[in-house]
Design an enzyme around this catalytic site. Structure first.
Site, short mmCIF file in Angstrom:
data_model
loop_
_atom_site.label_atom_id
_atom_site.label_comp_id
_atom_site.label_asym_id
_atom_site.label_seq_id
_atom_site.Cartn_x
_atom_site.Cartn_y
_atom_site.Cartn_z
N ASP A 86 3.30 -9.25 2.87
CA ASP A 86 4.27 -8.19 2.56
C ASP A 86 5.08 -7.90 3.82
O ASP A 86 4.52 -7.81 4.91
CB ASP A 86 3.50 -6.93 2.11
CG ASP A 86 4.42 -5.91 1.45
OD1 ASP A 86 5.46 -5.56 2.04
OD2 ASP A 86 4.08 -5.44 0.35
N ILE A 87 6.40 -7.77 3.66
CA ILE A 87 7.23 -7.52 4.86
C ILE A 87 7.13 -6.08 5.34
O ILE A 87 7.54 -5.76 6.44
CB ILE A 87 8.73 -7.90 4.66
CG1 ILE A 87 9.35 -7.12 3.50
CG2 ILE A 87 8.88 -9.40 4.49
CD1 ILE A 87 10.86 -7.22 3.48
N HIS A 146 4.21 -8.49 -9.12
CA HIS A 146 3.51 -8.91 -7.92
C HIS A 146 2.33 -7.98 -7.69
O HIS A 146 2.36 -6.82 -8.09
CB HIS A 146 4.44 -8.95 -6.71
CG HIS A 146 5.14 -7.66 -6.44
ND1 HIS A 146 6.22 -7.22 -7.19
CD2 HIS A 146 4.92 -6.69 -5.52
CE1 HIS A 146 6.64 -6.06 -6.72
NE2 HIS A 146 5.85 -5.70 -5.71
#
Ligand code: ZN
Length: 130
Positions: A28-29, A95
């Protein structure tokens, strides 16, 4: 095309940690903490109920691998797995978030007063629909 589809198609870079024919997983960014990964089915739908069962099974197989990897890497006491669906699904592409948990992490759920009675009613409603 959404950003997750672009990652699947290798048009946008990501720190991919796993990939097979049904599922891709990458960091995850905006992680909740180190180790936070997304597990993304390779089908652009916004909700769990729109995914074929074999793709859901694929997501869960990868989640199991991630949980084991996290434990071996971080020695975490547990984990959380989350998915937001429909209107609340970012990018409209289902997601699943998986991240390590620790006693001291402060992450938690708020539960109303009168928990027992409340839970009975909630369980009854869900059981009726399952
Ligand atoms: Zn997509």
């Amino acid at each position: 095309m959404c950003v997750f589809c672009q990652i699947i198609n290798k048009q946008v870079p990501a720190h991919i940690v796993y990939e097979d024919d049904k599922v891709i997983s990458f960091l995850d960014i905006e992680p909740i903490r180190e180790g936070h990964v997304l597990i993304v089915p390779k089908l652009h739908v916004d909700s769990l109920d729109k995914l074929p069962d074999d793709m859901i099974a694929g997501v869960m197989r990868v989640a199991k691998k991630v949980v084991v990897a996290h434990r071996e890497i971080y020695g975490n006491e547990g984990y959380s797995m989350m998915q937001n669906g429909g209107k609340y699904c970012d990018f409209g592409h289902a997601h699943f978030h998986v991240f390590p948990r620790y006693d001291s992490d402060g992450f938690g759920f708020n539960y109303p007063e009168g928990e027992s009675e409340y839970s009975e009613k909630v369980a009854a409603k869900i059981i009726e629909k399952l």
